[in-house]
Design a protein around this motif. Structure first.
Motif, PDB file in Angstrom:
ATOM      1  N   MET A 184     -19.812  30.082  13.144  1.00 13.41           N
ATOM      2  CA  MET A 184     -20.075  30.354  14.566  1.00 13.41           C
ATOM      3  C   MET A 184     -20.192  29.060  15.364  1.00 13.41           C
ATOM      4  O   MET A 184     -20.392  27.990  14.800  1.00 13.41           O
ATOM      5  N   PHE A 185     -20.139  29.190  16.678  1.00 11.57           N
ATOM      6  CA  PHE A 185     -20.359  28.078  17.595  1.00 11.57           C
ATOM      7  C   PHE A 185     -21.873  27.909  17.724  1.00 11.57           C
ATOM      8  O   PHE A 185     -22.592  28.873  18.003  1.00 11.57           O
ATOM      9  N   ALA A 186     -22.355  26.671  17.504  1.00 10.04           N
ATOM     10  CA  ALA A 186     -23.804  26.456  17.479  1.00 10.04           C
ATOM     11  C   ALA A 186     -24.329  25.759  18.730  1.00 10.04           C
ATOM     12  O   ALA A 186     -23.930  24.645  19.038  1.00 10.04           O
ATOM     13  N   VAL A 187     -25.249  26.446  19.407  1.00  9.50           N
ATOM     14  CA  VAL A 187     -25.955  25.851  20.541  1.00  9.50           C
ATOM     15  C   VAL A 187     -27.373  25.536  20.057  1.00  9.50           C
ATOM     16  O   VAL A 187     -28.038  26.397  19.475  1.00  9.50           O
ATOM     17  N   ALA A 188     -27.822  24.295  20.275  1.00  8.42           N
ATOM     18  CA  ALA A 188     -29.150  23.904  19.818  1.00  8.42           C
ATOM     19  C   ALA A 188     -30.034  23.491  20.986  1.00  8.42           C
ATOM     20  O   ALA A 188     -29.563  22.875  21.945  1.00  8.42           O
ATOM     21  N   VAL A 189     -31.309  23.823  20.873  1.00  8.92           N
ATOM     22  CA  VAL A 189     -32.303  23.437  21.875  1.00  8.92           C
ATOM     23  C   VAL A 189     -33.288  22.488  21.216  1.00  8.92           C
ATOM     24  O   VAL A 189     -33.967  22.868  20.266  1.00  8.92           O
TER      25      VAL A 189
END
Ligand code: BG6
Ligand code: MG
Length: 220
Positions: A184-189
């Motif tokens: 998956m495409f990973a968005v991190a905070v």
């Protein structure tokens, strides 16, 4: 084409990562094991029992306690954590999250939850967000925890979507590894030095903008 957003809970939807930190810190100090925020990063996304093992390992005390004692420590931490989350209300949803969820829904994109926490459902209910999620996968439903991709793959499967068309959102290094392992495409905070294996990193949830994420996903 984007089929689904799959969110981590603790530290992404609400600041319960801070409560996990406080509860582990109290237990570690009781056991005379040093505990700080840098070490705590290794515990994010990690199950209750595995977190305890990592803490005991850090204090070289893994062999000092029986399984029964370890279970008591884990229960003690959880009881403390549960008292800390008692007061959670919809006001505790982190900035920008409600807007992001609304934007996702407006586009007809599915929303899933992939949380390692056994308290996930109760936290979601306190936040008034139970109905916003099309599927919820928590610690009880998977054999292998993060960084294994199983929890994200299970969420995609339950939503009947292709993992390659999913975007995962995480605050933990182990969680980003799980998202990437799921394809998956990973968005991190959070902190870019810890989350550098993500495809897109923001410092805080109020920077999570639907249009920006979609644009980056398409360029990817
Ligand atoms: C994850 C947290 O979401 O859940 C971890 O990031 C936590 O810090 C794990 O240990 C398990 O949570 P619980 O509520 O089942 O002890
Ligand atoms: Mg988290």
């Amino acid at each position: 084409k984007i089929d689904a957003f799959i969110f981590d809970l603790d530290g992404v939807i609400t600041d319960t990562a801070e409560y996990h930190y406080l509860a582990w810190k109290a237990l570690a100090e009781e056991l005379d094991i040093p505990f700080d925020r840098a070490f705590n990063e290794q515990l994010k996304g990690v199950s209750r029992t595995d977190s305890l093992e990592l803490i005991l390992e850090r204090g070289n005390k893994q062999q000092d306690y029986s399984d029964v004692q370890k279970e008591q420590f884990a229960s003690k931490k959880n009881e403390h954590y549960v008292t800390l989350i008692e007061q959670i209300s919809p006001q505790d949803i982190l900035p920008g999250i409600k807007e992001l969820i609304d934007d996702i829904k407006k586009e007809g994109i599915a929303i899933g939850l992939a949380s390692a926490s056994k308290n996930a459902l109760s936290v979601l209910e306190s936040l008034g967000l139970r109905e916003s999620f099309d599927t919820i996968v928590d610690a009880g439903k998977v054999a292998q925890g993060k960084p294994h991709p199983e929890i994200f793959l299970t969420a995609a499967e339950q939503l009947h979507v292709d993992p390659a068309h999913c975007i995962g959102v995480e605050d933990a290094a182990s969680g980003v590894t799980a998202i990437k392992g799921a394809g998956m495409f990973a968005v991190a905070v959070g902190d870019g030095s810890i989350l550098s294996h993500a495809d897109y990193i923001v410092h805080s949830t109020d920077q999570l903008d639907f249009q920006t994420i979609i644009r980056l996903y398409k360029e990817y």
